[in-house]
Every structure is written in C-alpha cells, then in structure tokens.
Write a protein that holds these residues in place. Structure first.
Motif, PDB file in Angstrom:
ATOM      1  N   GLY A  71      25.663  47.184  44.214  1.00 35.94           N
ATOM      2  CA  GLY A  71      26.190  45.862  44.526  1.00 35.94           C
ATOM      3  C   GLY A  71      26.887  45.221  43.340  1.00 35.94           C
ATOM      4  O   GLY A  71      27.955  44.618  43.476  1.00 35.94           O
ATOM      5  N   VAL A  72      26.299  45.336  42.148  1.00 33.34           N
ATOM      6  CA  VAL A  72      26.922  44.775  40.948  1.00 33.34           C
ATOM      7  C   VAL A  72      28.240  45.494  40.663  1.00 33.34           C
ATOM      8  O   VAL A  72      29.256  44.856  40.357  1.00 33.34           O
ATOM      9  N   VAL A  73      28.257  46.818  40.792  1.00 33.93           N
ATOM     10  CA  VAL A  73      29.496  47.576  40.582  1.00 33.93           C
ATOM     11  C   VAL A  73      30.560  47.097  41.564  1.00 33.93           C
ATOM     12  O   VAL A  73      31.712  46.840  41.169  1.00 33.93           O
ATOM     13  N   ALA A  74      30.203  46.931  42.830  1.00 37.42           N
ATOM     14  CA  ALA A  74      31.174  46.490  43.839  1.00 37.42           C
ATOM     15  C   ALA A  74      31.685  45.076  43.553  1.00 37.42           C
ATOM     16  O   ALA A  74      32.881  44.801  43.681  1.00 37.42           O
ATOM     17  N   ILE A  75      30.794  44.185  43.150  1.00 39.93           N
ATOM     18  CA  ILE A  75      31.197  42.806  42.837  1.00 39.93           C
ATOM     19  C   ILE A  75      32.143  42.788  41.640  1.00 39.93           C
ATOM     20  O   ILE A  75      33.169  42.094  41.651  1.00 39.93           O
ATOM     21  N   LEU A  76      31.833  43.552  40.602  1.00 39.44           N
ATOM     22  CA  LEU A  76      32.699  43.604  39.428  1.00 39.44           C
ATOM     23  C   LEU A  76      34.062  44.200  39.771  1.00 39.44           C
ATOM     24  O   LEU A  76      35.105  43.697  39.329  1.00 39.44           O
ATOM     25  N   ARG A  77      34.070  45.262  40.570  1.00 38.58           N
ATOM     26  CA  ARG A  77      35.343  45.898  40.948  1.00 38.58           C
ATOM     27  C   ARG A  77      36.203  44.976  41.810  1.00 38.58           C
ATOM     28  O   ARG A  77      37.425  45.009  41.730  1.00 38.58           O
ATOM     29  N   ALA A  78      35.571  44.155  42.638  1.00 38.24           N
ATOM     30  CA  ALA A  78      36.307  43.300  43.567  1.00 38.24           C
ATOM     31  C   ALA A  78      36.870  42.036  42.914  1.00 38.24           C
ATOM     32  O   ALA A  78      37.779  41.419  43.449  1.00 38.24           O
ATOM     33  N   ASP A  79      36.351  41.657  41.761  1.00 35.88           N
ATOM     34  CA  ASP A  79      36.769  40.407  41.137  1.00 35.88           C
ATOM     35  C   ASP A  79      38.087  40.607  40.390  1.00 35.88           C
ATOM     36  O   ASP A  79      38.198  41.466  39.520  1.00 35.88           O
ATOM     37  N   THR A  80      39.072  39.776  40.723  1.00 32.80           N
ATOM     38  CA  THR A  80      40.404  39.926  40.131  1.00 32.80           C
ATOM     39  C   THR A  80      40.433  39.634  38.639  1.00 32.80           C
ATOM     40  O   THR A  80      41.334  40.094  37.941  1.00 32.80           O
ATOM     41  N   ARG A  81      39.445  38.904  38.116  1.00 32.30           N
ATOM     42  CA  ARG A  81      39.411  38.647  36.678  1.00 32.30           C
ATOM     43  C   ARG A  81      39.227  39.935  35.879  1.00 32.30           C
ATOM     44  O   ARG A  81      39.573  40.007  34.702  1.00 32.30           O
ATOM     45  N   LEU A  82      38.663  40.959  36.529  1.00 31.64           N
ATOM     46  CA  LEU A  82      38.400  42.222  35.836  1.00 31.64           C
ATOM     47  C   LEU A  82      39.408  43.312  36.215  1.00 31.64           C
ATOM     48  O   LEU A  82      39.138  44.495  36.006  1.00 31.64           O
ATOM     49  N   GLU A  83      40.562  42.918  36.742  1.00 29.78           N
ATOM     50  CA  GLU A  83      41.536  43.931  37.163  1.00 29.78           C
ATOM     51  C   GLU A  83      42.069  44.769  36.001  1.00 29.78           C
ATOM     52  O   GLU A  83      42.510  45.897  36.205  1.00 29.78           O
ATOM     53  N   ASP A  84      42.010  44.250  34.774  1.00 29.13           N
ATOM     54  CA  ASP A  84      42.458  45.017  33.613  1.00 29.13           C
ATOM     55  C   ASP A  84      41.369  45.909  33.031  1.00 29.13           C
ATOM     56  O   ASP A  84      41.624  46.650  32.079  1.00 29.13           O
ATOM     57  N   VAL A  85      40.165  45.825  33.562  1.00 27.27           N
ATOM     58  CA  VAL A  85      39.086  46.705  33.117  1.00 27.27           C
ATOM     59  C   VAL A  85      39.301  48.057  33.791  1.00 27.27           C
ATOM     60  O   VAL A  85      39.304  48.167  35.020  1.00 27.27           O
ATOM     61  N   ALA A  86      39.528  49.077  32.988  1.00 26.29           N
ATOM     62  CA  ALA A  86      39.951  50.381  33.490  1.00 26.29           C
ATOM     63  C   ALA A  86      38.847  51.133  34.234  1.00 26.29           C
ATOM     64  O   ALA A  86      39.133  51.913  35.134  1.00 26.29           O
ATOM     65  N   HIS A  87      37.593  50.899  33.859  1.00 28.64           N
ATOM     66  CA  HIS A  87      36.517  51.752  34.370  1.00 28.64           C
ATOM     67  C   HIS A  87      35.270  50.899  34.608  1.00 28.64           C
ATOM     68  O   HIS A  87      34.700  50.353  33.656  1.00 28.64           O
TER      69      HIS A  87
END
Length: 167
Positions: A32-48
C-alpha cells in the motif's frame, strides 16, 4: 457487539486518527505504501519506488525502498473487566529508505536526498491512514548515511514510519 471506547483506559484518540481497523495485513501495508508513493505526482521524478530489498544503482536514483521492520502489540484493558476480546493497540514499523546519487560531491548528494525526504514526508502526512489500512501514521525517526560508489556519492535516509491501529 464490539467494545465501547468509554469503558477503556484510553486517552482521547488523536484528532488525525481514524476508527479501529479489523486486522493488519503487514504485506498489504508495504504494498500500500509503495502504491501510494508511486501514485503521488510529487514523486514523479523519483526513478525507483519499490519493496525490493536491493540497494538501487546510480541510474535508479533518486529512489525509495519500502520494507517491514517490526511490530508491537499492546492489549487495551477494560475497566473492571478482563476479556480475551479486548482490542490491541498495534504499531507496525516500516522503513522508507530514500536514496539519492550525485557524481559531484557528498554535499550535492545530501541536497538531492533532502528534496526526496521532504517530498516523501509530505506524501506520508497527506496519506496518514494509508488508504484506510491503519488508524494513523507517524514518522518519528530518520537515520542518514553517505557512501562513495562507482562514479559518485550515494546518500541515504532511512525513515521509520510507525503505522498505528486498534485491532
């Protein structure tokens, strides 16, 4: 049916906590945390963003790795009543390892890491129930480290995300 909060020796619930959850699924918390982080546009520049245990390579930075660290369970005691059905206060500790890489210097790596940590903390604050999986979360600890790698410096911050629930 259920238990009555006014019968328990509890301080009032934190205003940012949600009601009790049925049971914590630890694997679901990590996913769930991985999905929330991936879905948040603030982290779109986080590669992995992953729950895989391997340290990222320089091309995968900035990165956030989520893992399960441990848990504690404390029984809630009813006033004047002993019951096997009494709820528990459960705290599950997840680790969010934020990584950054810079070819230039350790200072540049730390600056990039600070940007990633700030964004991750913002996402955690805005999603404090992790999509209803827990009653609330706190990030109360972080450990920092830098190390030299092939072609530059890696900086890492491991944030302790405490997930709180009455189960």
């Amino acid at each position: 049916e259920g238990w009555h909060p006014w019968l328990c020796k509890l301080s009032p619930p934190h205003p940012r906590f949600s009601p009790a959850v049925s049971a914590l699924n630890y694997a679901d918390l990590v996913d769930g945390v991985v999905a929330i982080l991936r879905a948040d546009t603030r982290l779109e520049d986080v590669a992995h963003i992953s729950s895989e245990p391997d340290d990222p390579l320089e091309g995968q930075c900035p990165a956030v790795l989520v893992s399960l660290s441990g848990f504690t369970r404390q029984p809630m005691h009813l006033v004047g009543v002993t019951s096997a059905a009494a709820p528990y206060q459960e705290t599950v500790r997840l680790e969010l390892a934020c990584w950054a890489f810079a070819a230039e210097s350790a200072g540049d790596a730390r600056k990039r890491l600070q940007e990633v940590v700030t964004l991750v903390l913002g996402v955690c604050v805005d999603n404090f129930t992790l999509g209803g999986r827990v009653s609330g979360t706190n990030v109360l600890r972080g450990d920092f480290q830098t190390r030299r790698g092939e072609g530059g410096i890696f900086a890492r911050a491991v944030l302790g995300l405490d997930c709180l629930a009455l189960t």
